[in-house]
Scaffold this motif. Structure first.
Motif: not given
Length: 370
Positions: A363-367, A296-299
């Motif tokens: 990476p980083f929990g990205v789907p 979420m932070r990445r998006y």
């Protein structure tokens, strides 16, 4: 051309100038949204594929959209149906420093958010809640960059170097080319893109849908150019862009009804509706959320970078990268180059290195890729 003008005059007599502009924006936006959803047109996907040393279906789909927009726009100009010199990107001074810096920010942001502004809008209509929230953040930051607390920073970064120092923003004038030559070059490039799409097995329907996405740019230019000649109040000749319109659409819900109705405000809901209908008819509606907090932070960081970067550059991946380039605005080509460069670097720094270290874990929990 006369038939189009007469038809628009008849509509204006019934619903007024502003609503006619919004209706045109909505219809063109709906077609763009439907065909973008079906073709999976996305600059972020194209830049990532290219930066990883491959020219596959994602790159070729983007190339078809781009070349169709350029060839179509310049063909209209060569036929005397369009005056590209009246486009905002050509008629008014633009920021060269803003184009470069904004393009760099936007390119990195779209990799983090896994989609550019138009792609987020298309995905949100299919049930992607990640794209929906990211799109809202994008619109809020774009509005803050246009008229809010970020506008002084944007103006400071845009001020150092403008097209006043280059004698204008029209690449055709600078290179001595005419619209016929530009249209011919665009047509040749389009044919090569279609051949490449066949080689990469992009599929006939996706290729055709991408071609229609590209044609929405000259169609929008033609519509706003025609309206410019028949309305009483002066309007800006424009085509497809999503940074300013997203901000204006957001503000539409916070201001008195009808106070901001125009072509660009009609465009955003039109794209949403067209994408939704295309996904619904083809059974592609699906609710999707964030994988975890890191994702979420990445998006949201990526969406914020795109909001500021797009407003600084004077357009998003479609507004500057396709629409602006179709009229051969120098700043648009600078923005587009900056987007491709920063997207490739960001993908290498953040995604590719982690994938190589742990290929089974996004990476980083990205789907998985949309």
């Amino acid at each position: 051309m006369e038939m189009l003008a007469n038809g628009l005059i008849a509509i204006i007599d019934r619903i007024g100038e502003n609503w006619t502009l919004a209706l045109g924006g909505g219809l063109i936006g709906a077609l763009f949204g439907a065909f973008a959803q079906q073709s999976r047109f996305c600059l972020r996907a194209a830049t990532v594929e290219f930066s990883r040393g491959k020219i596959g279906e994602k790159v070729t789909i983007w190339l078809i959209v781009f070349t169709a927009a350029v060839a179509g726009t310049q063909a209209l100009a060569a036929l005397g149906l369009l005056a590209t010199t009246e486009a905002r990107q050509i008629a008014s001074p633009q920021s060269l420093s803003g184009a470069a810096l904004g393009g760099l920010l936007f390119g990195s942001g779209m990799v983090l958010a896994r989609g550019c502004a138009s792609r987020l809008l298309v995905l949100s209509a299919t049930g992607n809640l990640r794209a929906l929230l990211s799109g809202l953040v994008f619109a809020v930051v774009a509005q803050a960059s246009l008229r809010g607390f970020l506008s002084p920073l944007r103006e400071t970064l845009a001020r150092p170097l403008t097209t006043v120092s280059t004698g204008g923003n029209d690449l055709l004038v600078m290179t001595g080319l005419n619209t016929t030559q530009a249209a011919s070059a665009g047509a040749i490039a389009l044919i090569l893109a279609v051949i490449t799409a066949t080689w990469s097995r992009a599929g006939a329907w996706r290729t055709f849908a991408a071609f229609l996405v590209g044609l929405m740019v000259p169609l929008a230019w033609l519509f706003t150019h025609t309206m410019r000649g028949i309305v009483f109040e002066p309007i800006q000749m424009n085509a497809l862009t999503f940074t300013g319109p997203s901000a204006d659409t957001l503000m539409l819900f916070l201001t008195p009804p009808g106070s901001m109705i125009d072509f660009e405000v009609g465009l955003v809901p039109g794209v949403f509706a067209g994408s939704f209908l295309a996904a619904w008819l083809t059974g592609q509606l699906k609710l999707q959320g964030f994988h975890d907090g890191a994702s979420m932070r990445r998006y949201l960081l990526g969406a914020a970078m795109m909001g500021f970067g797009g407003m600084l550059a004077g357009g998003c991946a479609v507004g500057a990268g396709v629409t602006g380039a179709s009229v051969f605005a120098l700043t648009a080509w600078i923005t587009l180059f900056s987007m491709w460069l920063s997207a490739g670097v960001t993908d290498w720094l953040i995604d590719r290195r982690h994938e190589e270290a742990a290929p089974a874990t996004p990476p980083f929990g990205v789907p998985a890729a949309e």
